[in-house]
Design an enzyme around this catalytic site. Sequence first.
Site, PDB file in Angstrom:
ATOM      1  N   SER A 104      33.136  18.709  44.327  1.00  0.00           N
ATOM      2  CA  SER A 104      34.577  18.430  44.424  1.00  0.00           C
ATOM      3  C   SER A 104      34.833  17.640  45.699  1.00  0.00           C
ATOM      4  O   SER A 104      34.022  17.683  46.639  1.00  0.00           O
ATOM      5  CB  SER A 104      35.343  19.754  44.502  1.00  0.00           C
ATOM      6  OG  SER A 104      36.723  19.523  44.757  1.00  0.00           O
TER       7      SER A 104
ATOM      8  N   TYR B 237      37.019  28.258  48.270  1.00  0.00           N
ATOM      9  CA  TYR B 237      36.685  27.250  47.255  1.00  0.00           C
ATOM     10  C   TYR B 237      35.900  26.108  47.909  1.00  0.00           C
ATOM     11  O   TYR B 237      34.846  25.682  47.393  1.00  0.00           O
ATOM     12  CB  TYR B 237      37.968  26.735  46.597  1.00  0.00           C
ATOM     13  CG  TYR B 237      37.731  25.707  45.503  1.00  0.00           C
ATOM     14  CD1 TYR B 237      37.122  26.063  44.310  1.00  0.00           C
ATOM     15  CD2 TYR B 237      38.131  24.377  45.670  1.00  0.00           C
ATOM     16  CE1 TYR B 237      36.908  25.129  43.299  1.00  0.00           C
ATOM     17  CE2 TYR B 237      37.921  23.438  44.677  1.00  0.00           C
ATOM     18  CZ  TYR B 237      37.311  23.810  43.488  1.00  0.00           C
ATOM     19  OH  TYR B 237      37.100  22.869  42.500  1.00  0.00           O
TER      20      TYR B 237
END
Length: 241
Positions: free
Chosen positions: A139, A152
């Site tokens: 990501s 995250y």
Amino acid sequence: MNGKIALITGASSGIGEATALRLAADGHHVVLGARRTDRLAALTAKIRADGGRAEFRALDVTDLGSVRAFVTSAHEAHGRVDVLVNNAGVMQLSTLDTLRIDDWNRMIDVNLRGTLHGIAAVLPILRAQGGGHVVNVASTAGLRVDPTAAVYCATKFAVRALSEGLRQENTDVRVTIISPGFTHSELADQGGDPETQAAARAASERLGIPASAVADAIAYAVGQPAAVDVNEIVVRPTVQT
Ligand code: NDP
């Protein structure tokens, strides 16, 4: 038949679903894994109706036995595994001081351990057959840290780190990191602090690119010759800062 045997985790929605459609359209045989097998059955039927080759199997990436069964059954059926896309992931946002420890552990279990389970299941097969490709979906959260996303981001930084280690240690295995920015999917629909998740959903709806844009990047890396390893692709909305 031409085409690769390409396994995709988290293929029941979002980027995984789009990647299944794109790789099947490119002539690869896709093997789809996720927990929502009703979604996988519908996707498999669609790919077959469009003339593609697909099969599915229930998969929980947090369970090493489940991941091994997913990879081994494909290997036994086809005699090889060419590509594993470690895509399954969850994002459950909150500030650290809210101590949503179950959410932290879930992200570590799915995003980090799940990716490691995929590597553990497929690496011996790739080494034995003398080649193959691991695509890890990280990501832009693996490139910078933002408030509410510490855990995250930690999992995605870790996915990028272990991908680079995997690459350095295996000169016969291609390793690609795909780092998407805001992408339309179901990622913000579950867990986390409700207000923060709602804000993330709204931002994604406003700024996001279609999941097919990320699938295109994965297909590009998969489509390169064996001697060419595309190591990382960052694909994000033009408007994302
Ligand atoms: P979705 O929520 O649409 O898809 C997530 C997929 O992961 C689903 O298919 C889900 O399937 C699967 N999954 C979740 N937990 C498990 C599990 N324990 N075992 C097996 N599969 C599981 O989100 P995205 O498509 O956006 O997410 C795909 C990847 O892309 C993730 O790694 C995410 O972090 C990453 N990403 C997404 C971005 C975005 O903006 N959308 C940006 C950057 C990265 P099921 O529930 O059926 O098991």
